[in-house]
Design an enzyme around this catalytic site. Sequence first.
Site, PDB file in Angstrom:
ATOM      1  N   HIS A   1     -10.860 -13.807   3.829  1.00 30.75           N
ATOM      2  CA  HIS A   1     -12.057 -13.033   3.494  1.00 30.75           C
ATOM      3  C   HIS A   1     -13.170 -13.964   3.027  1.00 30.75           C
ATOM      4  CE1 HIS A   1      -9.513  -9.160   2.711  1.00 30.75           C
ATOM      5  NE2 HIS A   1      -9.306  -9.700   3.891  1.00 30.75           N
ATOM      6  N   ASP A  44       2.465   1.972   3.338  1.00 29.39           N
ATOM      7  CA  ASP A  44       3.427   0.990   3.879  1.00 29.39           C
ATOM      8  C   ASP A  44       4.846   1.425   3.580  1.00 29.39           C
ATOM      9  OD1 ASP A  44       1.187  -0.610   4.293  1.00 29.39           O
ATOM     10  OD2 ASP A  44       1.503  -1.764   2.454  1.00 29.39           O
ATOM     11  N   HIS A  59       0.887  -1.173   0.000  1.00 29.06           N
ATOM     12  CA  HIS A  59       0.000   0.000   0.000  1.00 29.06           C
ATOM     13  C   HIS A  59       0.923   1.221   0.000  1.00 29.06           C
ATOM     14  CE1 HIS A  59      -2.287  -2.985   2.433  1.00 29.06           C
ATOM     15  NE2 HIS A  59      -3.374  -2.427   1.980  1.00 29.06           N
TER      16      HIS A  59
END
Length: 441
Positions: free
Chosen positions: A269, A102, A99
């Site tokens: 997920h 990050d 990201h």
Amino acid sequence: MSYFPTVNQIAYEGPKSANPFAFKFYNPEETIHGKTLEETLRFSIAYWHTFTEDLSDPFGVGTALRPWGHYKGMDLAKARVEAAFEFFEKLNVPYFCFHDVDIAPEGKNLNETYDNLDVIVAMMKDYMKDSKTKLLWNTANNFTNPRFVSGAASSNNADVFAYSAAKVKKGLEIGKELGGENYVFWGGREGYESLLNTDLKLEMDNLGRFFRMAVDYAKEIGFDAQFLIEPKPKEPTTHQYDFDVATGYAFLQNYGLQDQFKFNIEANHATLAGHTFEHELRYARIHNMLGSVDANQGDPLLGWDTDEFPTDLYSTTLAMYEILKNGGLGRGGLNFDAKVRRGSFESDDLFLAHIAGMDSFAIGLRVAQNMINDGVLDEVVKERYQSYSAGIGLEIVEGKTDFRKLEEHALSLGEIKNRSGRVERIKATINQYLLNAYAGN
Ligand code: XLS
Ligand code: CA
Ligand code: CA
């Protein structure tokens, strides 16, 4: 200078090796079905869990001991890049993901944030010249900063929509600069906490508009990455718009975006959505929407996103079965979106955890390929659906019948006979494949 001086290059030593810092099953050069394991598995390191994560949880501060832990600000960001490329090389992985936040700290304003990113991206680009490790995907963290309290593209606040767009715009430029193969959109806070104060229609329409603008901008700058939606049903939101693959696919079709996107499917997920990992992979595969995978696993005893390293061989086998049936992952990869447990706080654990995950998927690959070679599940399924290969069944699938003819057929039937699904026998067979895969090694 080395960040991991006690760890040497991780090599393949075979199933009998007692060396914790060696691969037992992942031999990157081994060929299975005409492709090396490295080519099929396309492993990737998640920057956030490996170099940014401090192992804090809602009840306690971070426990991670990291050799870059004493640095601050941009010095910390630079140290992480140095450590990252040493880590990539020692593990011999072909890809990594990140990201924006990050890799570089946010500045006082967006311009400063861009400047910080530019410095780190230039540094990464330099490292990538001498490294085999490429960028699998990057993404924007549009959920941590308080400005994203009510989401990003689905925020009630148009300024937040604009800010989010700017961050994704920059991310697409960075992806292009670093040769990224994909660009990921995980929903983050794109969902709602309470329907009572939510304009569901406007939020979803805005999300659709946002994706359309991202597609257009990537095209404009010539960034030809595969766009990926990463479904997750909830957490941190009560309800996330990209709930699962089926919901995400309907969303994409609704906004005419189905040809521009595929899915990045994360195991944990899937289970949060009440599905198995293989269900999500299958659903994407049969619609030609399987793009990439976030390889991890949840804890069946905990109801949240624990992002554990994948070690469940049954799950890696069934996941690899879907991936192989898909003809591989194309431009995608197996990204370890996984973090070491809070109690595994030493730097060495980062290597040990990745070795565990890579070996688990290597085993899954071999077992799944053996099962495919022998047509184990294909045979079972073919036999189970044989009523559709002739007679009335064939007429149904070929669209040559209607309710009148079906009624006629039904009236002519005596007692209907069904066949056993034999699911226990299938599971026992999979166990045989798992145990026999390395017999003799
Ligand atoms: C969080 C997600 C996230 C995405 C990238 O649950 O897994 O890390 O993979 O934003
Ligand atoms: Ca993920
Ligand atoms: Ca996750």
